[in-house]
Design a protein around this motif. Structure first.
Motif, PDB file in Angstrom:
ATOM      1  N   ARG A  41       0.836  -1.201   0.000  1.00  0.00           N
ATOM      2  CA  ARG A  41       0.000   0.000   0.000  1.00  0.00           C
ATOM      3  C   ARG A  41       0.868   1.248   0.000  1.00  0.00           C
ATOM      4  O   ARG A  41       1.830   1.344   0.747  1.00  0.00           O
ATOM      5  CB  ARG A  41      -0.923   0.003   1.219  1.00  0.00           C
ATOM      6  N   ALA A  42       0.526   2.213  -0.847  1.00  0.00           N
ATOM      7  CA  ALA A  42       1.283   3.463  -0.947  1.00  0.00           C
ATOM      8  C   ALA A  42       0.641   4.531  -0.070  1.00  0.00           C
ATOM      9  O   ALA A  42      -0.587   4.652  -0.017  1.00  0.00           O
ATOM     10  CB  ALA A  42       1.336   3.935  -2.395  1.00  0.00           C
ATOM     11  N   ALA A  43       1.471   5.282   0.619  1.00  0.00           N
ATOM     12  CA  ALA A  43       1.011   6.392   1.459  1.00  0.00           C
ATOM     13  C   ALA A  43       1.698   7.665   0.983  1.00  0.00           C
ATOM     14  O   ALA A  43       2.925   7.753   1.004  1.00  0.00           O
ATOM     15  CB  ALA A  43       1.337   6.125   2.928  1.00  0.00           C
ATOM     16  N   ARG A  44       0.904   8.632   0.547  1.00  0.00           N
ATOM     17  CA  ARG A  44       1.440   9.888   0.039  1.00  0.00           C
ATOM     18  C   ARG A  44       1.333  10.956   1.119  1.00  0.00           C
ATOM     19  O   ARG A  44       0.260  11.181   1.690  1.00  0.00           O
ATOM     20  CB  ARG A  44       0.672  10.347  -1.210  1.00  0.00           C
ATOM     21  N   MET A  45       2.456  11.620   1.396  1.00  0.00           N
ATOM     22  CA  MET A  45       2.510  12.648   2.434  1.00  0.00           C
ATOM     23  C   MET A  45       2.815  13.990   1.778  1.00  0.00           C
ATOM     24  O   MET A  45       3.936  14.208   1.304  1.00  0.00           O
ATOM     25  CB  MET A  45       3.591  12.302   3.466  1.00  0.00           C
ATOM     26  N   PRO A  46       1.848  14.924   1.715  1.00  0.00           N
ATOM     27  CA  PRO A  46       2.095  16.229   1.103  1.00  0.00           C
ATOM     28  C   PRO A  46       3.032  17.070   1.945  1.00  0.00           C
ATOM     29  O   PRO A  46       3.242  16.816   3.145  1.00  0.00           O
ATOM     30  CB  PRO A  46       0.702  16.851   1.029  1.00  0.00           C
ATOM     31  N   VAL A  47       3.616  18.074   1.333  1.00  0.00           N
ATOM     32  CA  VAL A  47       4.669  18.857   1.977  1.00  0.00           C
ATOM     33  C   VAL A  47       4.165  19.602   3.205  1.00  0.00           C
ATOM     34  O   VAL A  47       4.930  19.863   4.133  1.00  0.00           O
ATOM     35  CB  VAL A  47       5.292  19.835   0.961  1.00  0.00           C
ATOM     36  N   ASP A  48       2.860  19.975   3.242  1.00  0.00           N
ATOM     37  CA  ASP A  48       2.367  20.726   4.388  1.00  0.00           C
ATOM     38  C   ASP A  48       2.272  19.875   5.653  1.00  0.00           C
ATOM     39  O   ASP A  48       1.965  20.387   6.734  1.00  0.00           O
ATOM     40  CB  ASP A  48       1.005  21.353   4.081  1.00  0.00           C
ATOM     41  N   ARG A  49       2.559  18.584   5.531  1.00  0.00           N
ATOM     42  CA  ARG A  49       2.573  17.706   6.703  1.00  0.00           C
ATOM     43  C   ARG A  49       3.974  17.206   7.010  1.00  0.00           C
ATOM     44  O   ARG A  49       4.150  16.362   7.877  1.00  0.00           O
ATOM     45  CB  ARG A  49       1.650  16.499   6.462  1.00  0.00           C
ATOM     46  N   LEU A  50       4.957  17.723   6.290  1.00  0.00           N
ATOM     47  CA  LEU A  50       6.310  17.183   6.383  1.00  0.00           C
ATOM     48  C   LEU A  50       7.291  18.165   6.998  1.00  0.00           C
ATOM     49  O   LEU A  50       7.134  19.389   6.874  1.00  0.00           O
ATOM     50  CB  LEU A  50       6.820  16.774   5.004  1.00  0.00           C
ATOM     51  N   VAL A  51       8.295  17.622   7.640  1.00  0.00           N
ATOM     52  CA  VAL A  51       9.508  18.344   8.056  1.00  0.00           C
ATOM     53  C   VAL A  51      10.670  17.491   7.560  1.00  0.00           C
ATOM     54  O   VAL A  51      10.843  16.356   8.012  1.00  0.00           O
ATOM     55  CB  VAL A  51       9.583  18.527   9.582  1.00  0.00           C
ATOM     56  N   VAL A  52      11.443  18.022   6.620  1.00  0.00           N
ATOM     57  CA  VAL A  52      12.494  17.222   5.975  1.00  0.00           C
ATOM     58  C   VAL A  52      13.844  17.897   6.198  1.00  0.00           C
ATOM     59  O   VAL A  52      14.047  19.052   5.794  1.00  0.00           O
ATOM     60  CB  VAL A  52      12.234  17.053   4.466  1.00  0.00           C
ATOM     61  N   TYR A  53      14.736  17.184   6.838  1.00  0.00           N
ATOM     62  CA  TYR A  53      16.113  17.646   7.015  1.00  0.00           C
ATOM     63  C   TYR A  53      16.949  17.022   5.904  1.00  0.00           C
ATOM     64  O   TYR A  53      16.918  15.807   5.697  1.00  0.00           O
ATOM     65  CB  TYR A  53      16.664  17.232   8.376  1.00  0.00           C
ATOM     66  N   VAL A  54      17.687  17.858   5.179  1.00  0.00           N
ATOM     67  CA  VAL A  54      18.476  17.398   4.036  1.00  0.00           C
ATOM     68  C   VAL A  54      19.901  17.914   4.188  1.00  0.00           C
ATOM     69  O   VAL A  54      20.115  19.106   4.452  1.00  0.00           O
ATOM     70  CB  VAL A  54      17.875  17.884   2.704  1.00  0.00           C
ATOM     71  N   ASN A  55      20.860  17.031   4.002  1.00  0.00           N
ATOM     72  CA  ASN A  55      22.270  17.414   4.074  1.00  0.00           C
ATOM     73  C   ASN A  55      22.766  17.830   2.695  1.00  0.00           C
ATOM     74  O   ASN A  55      22.654  17.071   1.732  1.00  0.00           O
ATOM     75  CB  ASN A  55      23.108  16.242   4.596  1.00  0.00           C
ATOM     76  N   ASP A  56      23.300  19.042   2.600  1.00  0.00           N
ATOM     77  CA  ASP A  56      23.870  19.573   1.353  1.00  0.00           C
ATOM     78  C   ASP A  56      22.874  19.483   0.203  1.00  0.00           C
ATOM     79  O   ASP A  56      23.165  18.934  -0.863  1.00  0.00           O
ATOM     80  CB  ASP A  56      25.162  18.826   0.981  1.00  0.00           C
ATOM     81  N   ASN A  60      17.131  18.681  -5.151  1.00  0.00           N
ATOM     82  CA  ASN A  60      17.616  17.371  -4.708  1.00  0.00           C
ATOM     83  C   ASN A  60      17.262  17.171  -3.243  1.00  0.00           C
ATOM     84  O   ASN A  60      18.074  17.433  -2.351  1.00  0.00           O
ATOM     85  CB  ASN A  60      19.122  17.263  -4.918  1.00  0.00           C
ATOM     86  N   TRP A  61      16.058  16.692  -2.977  1.00  0.00           N
ATOM     87  CA  TRP A  61      15.599  16.471  -1.610  1.00  0.00           C
ATOM     88  C   TRP A  61      16.091  15.158  -1.031  1.00  0.00           C
ATOM     89  O   TRP A  61      15.742  14.803   0.095  1.00  0.00           O
ATOM     90  CB  TRP A  61      14.079  16.562  -1.553  1.00  0.00           C
ATOM     91  N   LEU A  62      16.897  14.424  -1.802  1.00  0.00           N
ATOM     92  CA  LEU A  62      17.568  13.251  -1.258  1.00  0.00           C
ATOM     93  C   LEU A  62      18.867  13.632  -0.566  1.00  0.00           C
ATOM     94  O   LEU A  62      19.374  12.888   0.273  1.00  0.00           O
ATOM     95  CB  LEU A  62      17.864  12.240  -2.371  1.00  0.00           C
ATOM     96  N   GLY A  63      19.423  14.789  -0.918  1.00  0.00           N
ATOM     97  CA  GLY A  63      20.634  15.274  -0.284  1.00  0.00           C
ATOM     98  C   GLY A  63      21.871  14.478  -0.668  1.00  0.00           C
ATOM     99  O   GLY A  63      21.868  13.653  -1.578  1.00  0.00           O
ATOM    100  N   GLN A  64      22.927  14.743   0.072  1.00  0.00           N
ATOM    101  CA  GLN A  64      24.220  14.081  -0.139  1.00  0.00           C
ATOM    102  C   GLN A  64      24.691  13.512   1.181  1.00  0.00           C
ATOM    103  O   GLN A  64      24.784  14.219   2.184  1.00  0.00           O
ATOM    104  CB  GLN A  64      25.249  15.081  -0.659  1.00  0.00           C
TER     105      GLN A  64
END
Length: 424
Positions: free
Chosen positions: A170-185, A190-194
């Motif tokens: 089952r797929a669960a989609r989380m829109p950005v207004d419900r997210l807090v994403v920490y990304v390195n570099d 590129n929201w996957l970061g380095q």
């Protein structure tokens, strides 16, 4: 000249819903999502990799984190401070009313810093309604290995993340207004970061191979190779065929003896007359794998500016320790600053917006300068009191008694504070 209000170009291809450069990784095993398992293996199986990660994360986790009012109203500051469990700058620290089923900043910070090995660390916001107010219940961590899709807008902004259950599909989609994403570099969309370990991958894999060679060298040559030499005795009247048959049987038996040689109290061998069993070592010098292994460890530490981990091996001296440490601490300050910025924008401001609207002034998350903590020695406290920088009152006395392991002051013998002395 008119001010442009809409962009003509793009940061990310809308049709691909992806940051194209994420697939430009030259090492196939480090292309997402395969790289998540590789980086996880690196941090779990290599002592030097875990050492450099702890050198980066522990000072950030140890330093004091606070909430700066930033001109916000007291009502706003107190609600945010209570929900985040952070003390307010310039105010006395009070313990939280309840800890169970509440947001924990320490736990959140630990998971947020997992963006370093994995490149990104996402959270989903969960709130509760209490007395007509929106209160932060928790930020649920979404493990990077469970992310199956990243939706990116043309301007590089994050649209949504998607998870797919490995058991139900089952797929669960989380829109950005419900997210807090920490990304390195993060670069553009590129929201996957380095990963912080990307530049350490080459020395890590070469070191892993060298460790295997070193173990094989010791295993194969540490005791020596058993060699059986058959006897050359002759038996009177024995035909050539019988002798050939006897020698073959003796050689076969000798192979069994040599292959079964083991150390121990019951170890031993029985040989035919004239036969010989020897433990032969390698002639010449065996290759020493220690120098290249040490070199690869040094390169892993260099990848995160942790040169001081190599002092005594790389430089042979501690003379440059302070210089190395200064560069490293400055990098930690920048990293902690990025964590504070994300927490302010997507945790604090979201909480304020939900309760008071987007025009309400919001506090911000701040931290004490890393490495700035000093022990409160008796001499230092005396100098501050003599300079009238601090006032000797009850809270200071309680703190010093606790710091020096002294018993609590009895009410009958407690010294009066400054206000009481002035009144008397």
């Amino acid at each position: 000249m008119t001010a442009p209000t809409t962009p003509s170009g793009y940061t990310s291809e809308v049709t691909s819903q992806w940051w194209d450069d994420a697939q430009h990784e030259t090492a196939p095993e480090l292309r997402w999502p395969n790289n998540i398992e590789v980086y996880d293996k690196m941090r779990r199986t290599d002592a030097q990799v875990m050492s450099v990660l702890r050198a980066v994360t522990l000072p950030i986790r140890r330093t004091a984190w606070r909430l700066d009012p930033n001109g916000a109203r007291d009502e706003v500051v107190e609600l945010v401070a209570e929900d985040l469990g952070l003390p307010i700058v310039g105010r006395q620290t009070l313990p939280p009313v309840r800890a169970r089923d509440r947001f924990s900043w320490k736990e959140h910070l630990y998971h947020a810093l997992l963006m370093l090995p994995f490149g990104h660390s996402p959270f989903e916001q969960v709130y509760r309604i209490e007395d007509g107010q929106v209160r932060l219940r928790k930020l649920e961590w979404r493990p990077p290995r469970t992310i199956s899709k990243v939706e990116v807008a043309a301007d590089g902004g994050l649209v949504a993340l998607e998870q797919v259950s490995s058991t139900t599909g089952r797929a669960a989609r989380m829109p950005v207004d419900r997210l807090v994403v920490y990304v390195n570099d993060r670069e553009g969309g590129n929201w996957l970061g380095q990963s912080l370990l990307r530049t350490a991958y080459k020395p890590w894999i070469l070191k892993d191979r060298m460790l295997r060679v070193q173990a094989q060298t010791v295993d194969r040559n540490g005791m020596g190779v058993p060699v059986y030499t058959a006897s050359d005795r002759e038996i009177v009247g024995e035909s050539a065929e019988d002798r050939q048959r006897r020698e073959q049987q003796e050689v076969a038996r000798g192979q069994e003896i040599a292959s079964s040689v083991r150390s121990g109290q019951t170890a031993g061998a029985s040989l035919a007359p004239g036969a010989k069993l020897e433990l032969l070592g390698v002639s010449g010098t065996l290759p020493d794998a220690t120098p290249p292994i040490r070199y690869y460890d040094e390169q892993i530490a260099r990848s995160v500016l942790a040169h001081f981990l190599n002092l005594g091996t790389e430089t042979g001296s501690w003379a440059l320790g302070s210089t190395f440490a200064n560069f490293f601490v400055e990098s930690l300050q920048a990293l902690a600053g990025s964590v504070a910025d994300v927490a302010t924008q997507h945790v604090v401001e979201d909480l304020v917006d939900l309760n008071w609207g987007e025009r309400e002034r919001a506090p911000r998350v701040v931290f004490d300068a890393i490495g700035s903590q000093r022990d409160a020695t008796a001499e230092a406290v005396k100098v501050l009191i003599d300079a009238r920088a601090i006032t000797p009152d009850e809270p200071l006395e309680d703190f010093l008694r606790l710091a020096y392991g002294l018993p609590a002051a009895a009410p009958s013998t407690r010294q009066p504070d400054v206000d009481e002395q002035e009144e008397s």
